[in-house]
Design a protein around this motif. Structure first.
Motif, short mmCIF file in Angstrom:
data_model
loop_
_atom_site.label_atom_id
_atom_site.label_comp_id
_atom_site.label_asym_id
_atom_site.label_seq_id
_atom_site.Cartn_x
_atom_site.Cartn_y
_atom_site.Cartn_z
N GLY A 211 0.62 -1.02 -0.24
CA GLY A 211 0.19 0.10 -0.05
C GLY A 211 0.94 1.13 -0.16
O GLY A 211 1.90 1.29 0.15
N ASP A 212 0.15 2.45 -0.21
CA ASP A 212 0.56 3.94 -0.50
C ASP A 212 1.34 3.65 -1.66
O ASP A 212 2.44 4.38 -1.68
CB ASP A 212 1.39 3.97 0.82
CG ASP A 212 0.51 4.85 1.86
OD1 ASP A 212 -0.78 4.78 1.63
OD2 ASP A 212 1.04 5.16 2.91
N TYR A 213 0.64 3.57 -2.71
CA TYR A 213 1.16 3.68 -4.04
C TYR A 213 0.89 5.30 -4.21
O TYR A 213 1.90 5.91 -4.82
CB TYR A 213 0.27 3.07 -5.22
CG TYR A 213 -0.03 1.64 -5.16
CD1 TYR A 213 0.83 0.84 -5.93
CD2 TYR A 213 -1.04 1.28 -4.25
CE1 TYR A 213 0.54 -0.53 -5.77
CE2 TYR A 213 -1.27 -0.04 -4.06
CZ TYR A 213 -0.43 -0.89 -4.69
OH TYR A 213 -0.72 -2.14 -4.78
N CYS A 214 0.11 5.82 -3.68
CA CYS A 214 -0.79 7.24 -3.85
C CYS A 214 -1.18 7.56 -5.14
O CYS A 214 -2.63 7.55 -5.17
CB CYS A 214 0.43 8.47 -3.54
SG CYS A 214 1.02 8.01 -1.74
N SER A 215 -0.51 7.75 -6.30
CA SER A 215 -1.54 8.28 -7.37
C SER A 215 -1.35 7.29 -8.55
O SER A 215 -0.44 6.45 -8.68
CB SER A 215 -0.62 9.20 -7.92
OG SER A 215 -0.52 10.54 -7.11
N LEU B 139 1.91 -8.79 -10.01
CA LEU B 139 1.53 -7.78 -8.74
C LEU B 139 0.30 -8.11 -8.11
O LEU B 139 -0.73 -8.07 -8.82
CB LEU B 139 1.68 -6.44 -9.37
CG LEU B 139 1.54 -5.33 -8.27
CD1 LEU B 139 2.88 -5.14 -7.36
CD2 LEU B 139 1.57 -3.87 -9.09
N LYS B 140 0.32 -8.20 -6.69
CA LYS B 140 -0.89 -8.26 -5.92
C LYS B 140 -0.60 -7.33 -4.93
O LYS B 140 0.56 -6.94 -4.33
CB LYS B 140 -1.02 -9.51 -5.34
CG LYS B 140 -1.07 -10.67 -6.44
CD LYS B 140 -1.43 -12.10 -5.95
CE LYS B 140 -1.56 -12.98 -6.85
NZ LYS B 140 -2.44 -13.08 -7.70
N GLY B 141 -1.51 -6.50 -4.50
CA GLY B 141 -1.34 -5.31 -3.53
C GLY B 141 -2.65 -5.09 -2.89
O GLY B 141 -3.75 -5.50 -3.08
N ILE B 142 -2.55 -4.14 -1.83
CA ILE B 142 -3.69 -3.56 -1.09
C ILE B 142 -3.44 -2.03 -1.16
O ILE B 142 -2.33 -1.55 -1.50
CB ILE B 142 -3.60 -4.26 0.46
CG1 ILE B 142 -2.31 -3.98 0.97
CG2 ILE B 142 -3.86 -5.79 0.48
CD1 ILE B 142 -2.23 -4.04 2.72
N TYR C 34 -10.43 4.24 -7.09
CA TYR C 34 -11.36 3.59 -8.28
C TYR C 34 -10.29 3.58 -9.49
O TYR C 34 -10.06 2.55 -10.13
CB TYR C 34 -12.50 4.49 -8.78
CG TYR C 34 -13.12 4.09 -9.99
CD1 TYR C 34 -13.93 2.89 -10.03
CD2 TYR C 34 -12.65 4.57 -11.21
CE1 TYR C 34 -14.45 2.28 -11.36
CE2 TYR C 34 -13.36 4.30 -12.42
CZ TYR C 34 -14.22 3.08 -12.68
OH TYR C 34 -14.69 2.80 -13.74
N LEU C 35 -9.49 4.82 -9.80
CA LEU C 35 -8.76 4.98 -10.90
C LEU C 35 -7.25 3.86 -10.53
O LEU C 35 -6.89 3.29 -11.37
CB LEU C 35 -8.26 6.30 -10.87
CG LEU C 35 -7.36 6.46 -12.24
CD1 LEU C 35 -8.18 5.92 -13.48
CD2 LEU C 35 -7.00 8.10 -12.40
N LEU C 36 -7.00 3.66 -9.44
CA LEU C 36 -5.84 2.66 -8.90
C LEU C 36 -6.42 1.47 -9.41
O LEU C 36 -5.48 0.49 -10.04
CB LEU C 36 -5.77 2.64 -7.46
CG LEU C 36 -4.87 3.94 -6.93
CD1 LEU C 36 -4.61 4.10 -5.20
CD2 LEU C 36 -3.37 3.77 -7.39
N LEU C 37 -7.58 0.73 -9.02
CA LEU C 37 -8.29 -0.39 -9.46
C LEU C 37 -8.17 -0.50 -10.93
O LEU C 37 -7.67 -1.54 -11.62
CB LEU C 37 -9.67 -0.47 -8.80
CG LEU C 37 -9.67 -0.95 -7.39
CD1 LEU C 37 -11.10 -0.71 -7.04
CD2 LEU C 37 -9.17 -2.16 -7.20
N ALA D 156 -2.80 -6.68 -12.92
CA ALA D 156 -2.36 -6.57 -11.40
C ALA D 156 -3.68 -6.78 -10.82
O ALA D 156 -4.78 -6.35 -11.21
CB ALA D 156 -1.43 -5.37 -11.12
N GLU D 157 -3.47 -7.27 -9.45
CA GLU D 157 -4.46 -7.47 -8.46
C GLU D 157 -4.54 -6.55 -7.36
O GLU D 157 -3.34 -6.46 -6.74
CB GLU D 157 -4.69 -8.81 -7.90
CG GLU D 157 -4.92 -9.85 -9.21
CD GLU D 157 -5.04 -11.28 -8.80
OE1 GLU D 157 -6.11 -11.64 -7.84
OE2 GLU D 157 -4.32 -12.29 -9.25
N LEU D 158 -5.38 -5.70 -7.38
CA LEU D 158 -5.47 -4.62 -6.11
C LEU D 158 -6.79 -5.18 -5.09
O LEU D 158 -7.81 -4.97 -5.58
CB LEU D 158 -5.30 -3.49 -6.65
CG LEU D 158 -5.50 -2.26 -5.33
CD1 LEU D 158 -4.18 -2.35 -4.64
CD2 LEU D 158 -5.37 -0.77 -6.37
#
Length: 162
Positions: free
Chosen positions: A35-39, A51-54, A63-66, A74-76
């Protein structure tokens, strides 16, 4: 199985690129982002990785991160993820609430608990659970890091990104 662990990238594209290069060079089978990709503009840099993340507490447009994750396969997940990889039961939680992080680490339900949030590298055994915080890939004028986890030996390698 080699797993890449990363957290708290906070839009730092040069360090994201270095981490991705490391994960590719070392042929990681999986990359977990705590977590904390931010943008959302940071997500395409992870393309080609498994890639799998939270989410973290600083992730803005979820929504845009997803959507960006879907574009690169990738799976978020939401705020928490559990999975099996390399014969290990793994939990991933950003670490926003330390009592939850501590409870996950002490529960005995997981072989590995990955968290972020504090920007400090943690590697310790709590009972039979390996607690890991890969630190911050951003660095924030300190050490920027990512971690490699070899699942068979449960050995960690901390890698500087700067």
């Amino acid at each position: 199985m080699l797993i890449g662990l990363i957290s708290d990238t906070h839009d730092h594209v040069p360090h994201i690129k270095r981490a991705v290069e490391l994960f590719r060079k070392r042929q990681t089978a999986l990359v977990l982002h705590a977590g904390d990709y931010c943008s959302p503009f940071t997500i395409p840099h992870f393309e080609g990785l498994n890639l799998k993340g939270i989410f973290g507490n600083n992730d803005g447009d979820k929504y845009l991160l997803l959507q960006k994750c879907n574009e690169i396969d990738a799976e978020l997940y939401g705020d928490f993820m559990e999975l099996q990889a390399g014969g290990l039961n793994i939990a991933v939680y950003h670490g926003t609430h330390q009592p939850i992080t501590r409870a996950l680490r002490r529960s005995g339900n997981y072989d590995v608990v990955v968290s972020g949030h504090t920007h400090s590298v943690v590697e310790k055994e709590i009972g039979n659970t390996l607690a890991v915080n890969p630190g911050t890939a951003h660095g924030f004028d300190e050490e920027a890091t990512a971690v490699l986890l070899e699942t068979e030996s449960r050995e960690l390698e901390i890698v500087r990104l700067d």
